[in-house]
Design an enzyme around this catalytic site. Structure first.
Site, PDB file in Angstrom:
ATOM      1  N   PRO A 120      90.655  26.292  26.874  1.00 39.45           N
ATOM      2  CA  PRO A 120      89.303  26.763  26.552  1.00 39.45           C
ATOM      3  C   PRO A 120      88.473  27.230  27.748  1.00 39.45           C
ATOM      4  O   PRO A 120      87.297  27.522  27.578  1.00 39.45           O
ATOM      5  CB  PRO A 120      88.675  25.513  25.927  1.00 39.45           C
ATOM      6  CG  PRO A 120      89.318  24.372  26.655  1.00 39.45           C
ATOM      7  CD  PRO A 120      90.732  24.815  26.939  1.00 39.45           C
ATOM      8  N   GLY A 121      89.068  27.286  28.933  1.00 43.80           N
ATOM      9  CA  GLY A 121      88.366  27.933  30.032  1.00 43.80           C
ATOM     10  C   GLY A 121      87.811  27.028  31.113  1.00 43.80           C
ATOM     11  O   GLY A 121      87.082  27.496  31.991  1.00 43.80           O
ATOM     12  N   SER A 122      88.150  25.736  31.092  1.00 39.76           N
ATOM     13  CA  SER A 122      87.633  24.836  32.130  1.00 39.76           C
ATOM     14  C   SER A 122      88.060  25.320  33.518  1.00 39.76           C
ATOM     15  O   SER A 122      87.238  25.420  34.443  1.00 39.76           O
ATOM     16  CB  SER A 122      88.173  23.417  31.942  1.00 39.76           C
ATOM     17  OG  SER A 122      87.914  22.977  30.651  1.00 39.76           O
ATOM     18  N   LYS A 123      89.358  25.628  33.624  1.00 41.11           N
ATOM     19  CA  LYS A 123      89.859  26.015  34.950  1.00 41.11           C
ATOM     20  C   LYS A 123      89.462  27.453  35.266  1.00 41.11           C
ATOM     21  O   LYS A 123      89.212  27.785  36.422  1.00 41.11           O
ATOM     22  CB  LYS A 123      91.369  25.809  35.015  1.00 41.11           C
ATOM     23  CG  LYS A 123      91.733  24.339  34.850  1.00 41.11           C
ATOM     24  CD  LYS A 123      93.215  24.096  34.803  1.00 41.11           C
ATOM     25  CE  LYS A 123      93.523  22.666  34.375  1.00 41.11           C
ATOM     26  NZ  LYS A 123      93.292  22.415  32.928  1.00 41.11           N
ATOM     27  N   ASP A 168     101.113  36.871  24.370  1.00 41.35           N
ATOM     28  CA  ASP A 168     102.047  35.792  24.640  1.00 41.35           C
ATOM     29  C   ASP A 168     102.331  35.876  26.138  1.00 41.35           C
ATOM     30  O   ASP A 168     102.697  36.949  26.643  1.00 41.35           O
ATOM     31  CB  ASP A 168     103.321  36.003  23.815  1.00 41.35           C
ATOM     32  CG  ASP A 168     104.264  34.823  23.932  1.00 41.35           C
ATOM     33  OD1 ASP A 168     104.252  34.158  24.984  1.00 41.35           O
ATOM     34  OD2 ASP A 168     105.005  34.565  22.977  1.00 41.35           O
ATOM     35  N   ASP A 185      98.757  26.768  33.729  1.00 42.33           N
ATOM     36  CA  ASP A 185      98.483  25.413  33.236  1.00 42.33           C
ATOM     37  C   ASP A 185      99.145  25.394  31.857  1.00 42.33           C
ATOM     38  O   ASP A 185      98.524  25.760  30.850  1.00 42.33           O
ATOM     39  CB  ASP A 185      96.971  25.178  33.179  1.00 42.33           C
ATOM     40  CG  ASP A 185      96.635  23.740  32.842  1.00 42.33           C
ATOM     41  OD1 ASP A 185      97.226  22.833  33.430  1.00 42.33           O
ATOM     42  OD2 ASP A 185      95.784  23.527  31.954  1.00 42.33           O
ATOM     43  N   CYS A 238      99.534  18.567  31.893  1.00 47.17           N
ATOM     44  CA  CYS A 238      98.891  17.255  31.784  1.00 47.17           C
ATOM     45  C   CYS A 238      99.856  16.304  31.082  1.00 47.17           C
ATOM     46  O   CYS A 238      99.480  15.588  30.171  1.00 47.17           O
ATOM     47  CB  CYS A 238      97.547  17.352  31.085  1.00 47.17           C
ATOM     48  SG  CYS A 238      97.621  18.130  29.489  1.00 47.17           S
TER      49      CYS A 238
END
Lengths: 311, 148
Positions: A120-123, A168, A185, A238
């Site tokens: 969702p764009g944290s990094k 993709d 990620d 993660c």
């Protein structure tokens, strides 16, 4: 307090790596995750925001490895997502260990960066902040609903240097030697985020790990193809599953003779080297240079990070 | 709609100096205006399936002759504005962020206004007949204001 029930196979899985410490590991897996935020310097002055939050009674503790990262020690008493600072895009809730891959990628203002599985764009928003909203990031995801969340977060954070694409990730193999830096990620089994979401356990199985490892091998191949010579790829997950971590790096080292793994170091962080052997399978000794972060090491979610340079 | 018209609109409505937009590029398509940096436009993007570029800056209707800046755009550029700014008190701020319209007499001209609380730009509002019609996107609204 309610606690998750860990599957028997999961409980036994890392005992061979951890020995007696496995008990501590499992204890941490059941503990709630500490809440943390990142001050978004694209929109705010960090000192002013920290001071305003402290004045409102927020108990903040600096994350040692990122100067704009803070744990909110009384997060149960302050509504982070309801705060004025969140509304204004001055702060972004982000888990402390998830701030690491952008730190290790270390983008510069002039770089052309690919964030291959961005939602969702944290990094992505952290990368944009580190680049001072300059240069160019391509933030890619293949899932339409996740892209909606990505765009929302980019807009709230005031990010203008980013192109959102829906592909993709595997197709980036066609865009040869395009990017200075790539962050992959990767989609993973999420063992490291059990502390955040117990739902992970309902999907967890060794079969799923093996399937994901196949997907990750395809993605890392594409990431290396689209990287310019001299460029850096940061591969992160993660999860703690060696099949999705050292196994993927081992695969890349076998497939590409023009890459090398670089040793990384982050001040204030406790980590362990990648493992060279798992369930009778040996990996290339270069994987020792990767970073394995267990939840009990820094009281964060678990992470695996590898820095790969294309020659 | 074009770059010059957007910049002129921001200057006339809010007094934002046109020089502020020097390093930015606008992409105008299908009623939407996107803002990005000029550097982004110079990159090799062939083969990338692009969904969007930069930040959604505003929406326009050519037929109605209306341009509306987004809350996200004003949160970035509103600090450079010198007119058509409405300042809220704490209670009004909480009501506005929760999604309510506000009854408020102010000296702003009718039309889109910049909503501020202290030195923070909250976003966009539509001022007409003594009422500020809420323009905060639903997904950004806060449903209860709870801070220690």
């Amino acid at each position: 307090m309610k606690q998750p029930i860990l599957p028997g196979k999961f409980k036994a899985r890392y005992a061979s790596l951890l020995g007696e410490e496995n008990k501590i590991f499992l204890k941490y897996c059941k503990m709630p995750l500490r809440k943390s935020i990142r001050i978004n310097t694209i929109k705010a002055n960090a000192k002013e925001v920290v001071s305003a939050l402290k004045d409102k009674g927020w108990e903040l503790e600096r994350v040692p490895w990122f100067k704009y990262g803070y744990w909110v020690k009384n997060a149960d008493k302050v509504a982070i997502g309801n705060s004025l600072e969140y509304f204004l895009g001055y702060i972004y809730p982000q888990e402390a260990a998830s701030m690491l891959p952008p730190i290790i990628l270390n983008p510069k203002q002039e770089d052309f960066v690919l964030d291959m599985a961005a939602a969702p764009g944290s990094k992505t928003t952290q990368l944009a902040q580190m680049m001072d909203n300059k240069g160019c990031i391509v933030a890619n995801d293949k899932d339409t609903s996740r892209i909606k969340a990505l765009r929302f977060n980019l807009d709230v954070c005031g990010v203008v240097n980013t192109i959102v694409s829906r592909m993709d990730g595997i197709w980036f193999k066609e865009l040869k030697e395009r990017f200075d830096l790539v962050l992959l990620d990767a989609p993973c089994s999420g063992e490291g985020v059990i502390r955040k979401s117990w739902n992970v356990l309902s999907r967890w199985s060794v079969n799923m790990i093996n399937n994901l490892a196949g997907l990750q091998k395809g993605l890392i191949g594409a990431a290396i193809e689209t990287l310019k010579p001299g460029g850096v790829l940061v591969y992160s997950t993660c999860t703690l599953a060696p099949e999705e971590n050292e196994g993927v790096i081992d695969f890349a080292l076998k497939k590409f003779d023009n890459i090398k793994v670089e040793k990384v170091s982050v001040e204030g962080l406790k980590w362990r080297n990648g493992i060279e052997e798992w369930e009778g399978k040996s990996f290339n000794s270069e994987v020792k240079k990767t970073m394995r972060i267990w939840p009990q090491d820094n009281d964060t979610q678990a992470f695996f990070i590898a820095k790969v340079r294309k020659l | 709609m074009n770059r010059a018209k957007i910049i002129k609109w921001m200057e006339q409505r809010f007094g934002i100096n046109r020089g502020i937009f020097k390093g930015y590029a606008f992409i105008i398509k299908n009623g939407k205006v996107w803002l990005t940096s000029r550097e982004v436009m110079n990159r090799e993007l062939r083969g990338i399936k692009i969904e969007s570029v930069g930040l959604l800056f505003g929406r326009y209707s050519e037929r109605k002759g209306i341009f509306k800046p987004t809350t996200n755009a004003l949160q970035i550029f509103g600090k450079y504005a010198s007119r058509n700014i409405v300042e809220l008190n704490e209670r009004e701020r909480d009501d506005y962020l929760t999604g309510y319209d506000l009854e408020k007499q102010c000296d702003a001209g009718e039309g889109y206004v910049i909503i501020k609380y202290k030195h923070h730009v909250l976003g966009c509002g539509l001022y007409r007949n003594g009422i500020i019609k809420n323009q905060i996107p639903k997904a950004r609204r806060r449903y209860s204001v709870e801070e220690v």
